[in-house]
Enzyme design. Structure first.
Site, PDB file in Angstrom:
ATOM      1  N   CYS A  42      -5.911  34.517  37.077  1.00 37.50           N
ATOM      2  CA  CYS A  42      -5.900  35.136  38.399  1.00 37.50           C
ATOM      3  C   CYS A  42      -6.598  34.256  39.427  1.00 37.50           C
ATOM      4  CB  CYS A  42      -6.570  36.507  38.348  1.00 37.50           C
ATOM      5  SG  CYS A  42      -6.614  37.335  39.952  1.00 37.50           S
ATOM      6  N   CYS A  47      -3.188  35.022  41.116  1.00 38.19           N
ATOM      7  CA  CYS A  47      -3.277  35.903  42.283  1.00 38.19           C
ATOM      8  C   CYS A  47      -3.974  35.276  43.495  1.00 38.19           C
ATOM      9  CB  CYS A  47      -4.026  37.201  41.946  1.00 38.19           C
ATOM     10  SG  CYS A  47      -4.268  37.563  40.218  1.00 38.19           S
ATOM     11  N   LYS A  50      -2.259  31.927  44.947  1.00 36.70           N
ATOM     12  CA  LYS A  50      -0.921  32.313  45.396  1.00 36.70           C
ATOM     13  C   LYS A  50      -0.993  33.139  46.679  1.00 36.70           C
ATOM     14  CE  LYS A  50       1.169  35.280  42.889  1.00 36.70           C
ATOM     15  NZ  LYS A  50       1.759  35.888  41.673  1.00 36.70           N
ATOM     16  N   GLY A 175      11.484  37.348  38.465  1.00 41.05           N
ATOM     17  CA  GLY A 175      10.397  38.302  38.378  1.00 41.05           C
ATOM     18  C   GLY A 175       9.497  38.089  39.581  1.00 41.05           C
ATOM     19  N   TYR A 176       8.333  38.753  39.595  1.00 36.24           N
ATOM     20  CA  TYR A 176       7.509  38.665  40.795  1.00 36.24           C
ATOM     21  C   TYR A 176       6.994  37.256  41.047  1.00 36.24           C
ATOM     22  CZ  TYR A 176       3.219  38.805  37.964  1.00 36.24           C
ATOM     23  OH  TYR A 176       2.217  38.518  37.072  1.00 36.24           O
ATOM     24  N   GLY A 178       8.569  34.252  40.367  1.00 38.36           N
ATOM     25  CA  GLY A 178       9.638  33.479  40.971  1.00 38.36           C
ATOM     26  C   GLY A 178       9.935  33.919  42.387  1.00 38.36           C
ATOM     27  N   GLU A 180       7.917  35.537  44.534  1.00 36.67           N
ATOM     28  CA  GLU A 180       6.817  35.219  45.448  1.00 36.67           C
ATOM     29  C   GLU A 180       6.817  33.748  45.831  1.00 36.67           C
ATOM     30  OE1 GLU A 180       3.576  38.693  44.303  1.00 36.67           O
ATOM     31  OE2 GLU A 180       3.423  36.745  43.312  1.00 36.67           O
ATOM     32  N   HIS A 435      -0.199  58.020  64.046  1.00 41.10           N
ATOM     33  CA  HIS A 435       0.932  57.598  64.864  1.00 41.10           C
ATOM     34  C   HIS A 435       0.496  56.613  65.947  1.00 41.10           C
ATOM     35  CE1 HIS A 435       4.906  57.936  66.608  1.00 41.10           C
ATOM     36  NE2 HIS A 435       4.334  58.079  67.797  1.00 41.10           N
ATOM     37  N   GLU A 440       2.718  56.546  58.208  1.00 43.80           N
ATOM     38  CA  GLU A 440       2.999  57.953  58.501  1.00 43.80           C
ATOM     39  C   GLU A 440       4.381  58.376  58.026  1.00 43.80           C
ATOM     40  OE1 GLU A 440       3.598  59.298  62.568  1.00 43.80           O
ATOM     41  OE2 GLU A 440       4.095  57.254  63.193  1.00 43.80           O
TER      42      GLU A 440
END
Length: 446
Positions: A42, A47, A50, A175-176, A178, A180, A435, A440
């Protein structure tokens, strides 16, 4: 029998360090072994670096968007080497932070590769240590598909050390990881070609999330070749030629990234000397992260349960609470939120629509909205946001929440708390929205 340590941890990644510190807080004498940098995948190869590159990739769009709000055009270029250097300097700083954490917790760090000699004895370099309990937290590594020429491809670890920015990068795997990296490199100015074996990227996520991200990526100029599988790679004077199976299509790129998955780091650990069972290339554990050996445990990616950093940390802390804190508890794997830091971003918690229908059939009702966020009314960009709730009609319980769009991870993190508490659609409906905001929309779906 007297041991050198009450607990010895193999692997000083996020899970291993969190476990070691928690056990030491309970008064255990703890040692930990690591042959590489502290922080594991990580911090050093995942993580953190990246996400820093994700931030870097967003600036060109921000420069363009600003013109819609009255700002003059910005002409800026990327210094690739400066960015990579800055990212790696931050990783060095974090390594120092982890070292101080271990020092402050009075955890002994031994630099080296740990190998089992017997169920209670480890060898690290030329040193032997014994422990009453042993925790394996060695993580995983990327692997490449078995195709001719695959030695010319790199894996995700190498992306943070490229000397030059590739003009064209081809990525095998959607996958995540590739996805990303495809978005990062596209945002930084590289041409990107992404190979996907299926008709939609990000297998395992909700189909509305998958299609929303895929369409957004294509709008931003990423070439996605669906129903395409890599057949071979050839080094040519023009670059690396990637051939597509069962077709005449080839892609020639400067760099080819293999992002087809990860496997547990179990090689050369001597697990057979400790009698630890391996199933499907991962360490087999029970609900308390215990292996078939009553004093040996494992957490994180090496068990191949849910391969996310916060999960490894929670698994490790649950183990320490149970074994050293007198507070037995198990890791709960329901409603774990996750995010894809793509452009557009995606995030989810709970069940996909397909998973819910498999269990509840026609009793599942989905509430969905897709819209152009207010930010882009002046930027002129055509990006869309999608929000979705998956609900079981009889109880009105919200089974899943999915989002594509800016700040999806930040928004879904809060919604994950609601799902963890068993929130119903009525609970969402009774909540007053902020808002104007994207968040919301989750409390106004009808």
């Amino acid at each position: 029998m007297t041991y050198d340590y009450d607990l010895f941890v193999i692997g000083a990644g996020s899970g291993g360090i969190a476990t070691a510190r928690r056990a030491a807080q309970y008064g255990a004498k703890v040692g930990i072994a690591e042959f590489s940098q502290l922080g594991g995948t990580c911090v050093n190869r995942g993580c953190i670096p990246k996400k820093l590159m994700v931030y870097a990739s967003h600036f060109p769009h921000l420069f363009e968007d600003a013109q819609g709000y009255g700002w003059s055009a910005v002409h800026s270029t990327l210094d690739w080497q400066k960015m990579i250097t800055a990212v790696n300097q931050e990783l060095e700083r974090l390594n120092g932070v982890y070292q101080r954490m271990l020092d402050n917790a009075r955890v002994d760090l031994i630099n080296g590769y740990a190998k089992f000699l017997d169920p209670h004895t480890l060898e690290i370099n030329d040193r032997k240590v014994t422990a009453d309990k042993i925790l394996i937290a060695v993580g995983g590594h990327p692997y490449k598909p078995d195709i001719p020429g695959i030695e010319h491809a790199i894996v995700s670890d190498a992306m943070f050390h490229l000397k030059e920015q590739p003009k064209h990068i081809a990525i095998i795997g959607t996958g995540y990881i590739g996805v990303e990296f495809a978005c990062i490199m596209n945002g930084l100015g590289s041409k990107v070609t992404l190979l996907d074996r299926n008709d939609l990227i990000l297998r395992g996520f909700d189909d509305d999330l998958r299609s929303g991200i895929q369409e957004g990526m294509q709008q931003h100029g990423i070439e996605i070749l669906n129903h395409s599988q890599a057949a071979s790679i050839e080094k040519t004077p023009e670059g690396l030629k990637l051939a597509i199976a069962n077709s005449n299509v080839t892609v020639t790129a400067d760099v080819i990234l293999s992002a087809t998955g990860r496997k547990p780091n179990l090689q050369n650990m001597g697990l057979e000397n400790a009698g630890v069972d391996i199933k499907k290339d991962a360490i087999a554990v029970d609900e308390y992260s215990r292996t078939n050996q009553p004093h040996i445990f494992a957490v994180g990616d090496c068990t191949n349960r849910v391969n996310l950093t916060p999960v490894a940390i929670n698994e490790g802390r649950a183990f320490a609470d149970t074994e050293f804190g007198g507070q037995p508890r198990k890791m709960a794997y329901d409603n774990i939120p996750s995010a894809i830091f793509s452009t557009p971003e995606g995030a989810a918690v709970g069940l996909t629509e397909a998973q819910a229908r498999k269990n509840w059939g026609e009793a599942v009702k989905c509430y969905r909205a897709a819209f152009r966020p207010m930010y882009h009314t002046l930027s002129g960009r055509a990006d869309k946001t999608m929000v979705k709730l998956v609900v079981e009609e009889d109880t009105q319980k919200v089974l899943g929440a999915h989002m594509v769009g800016e700040h999806a991870a930040e928004i879904i993190q809060g919604i994950a708390i609601a799902l963890k508490m068993g929130a119903t659609k009525q609970d969402f409906d009774a909540t007053v929205g902020i808002h104007p905001s994207t968040a919301e929309e989750f409390v106004t779906l009808r």
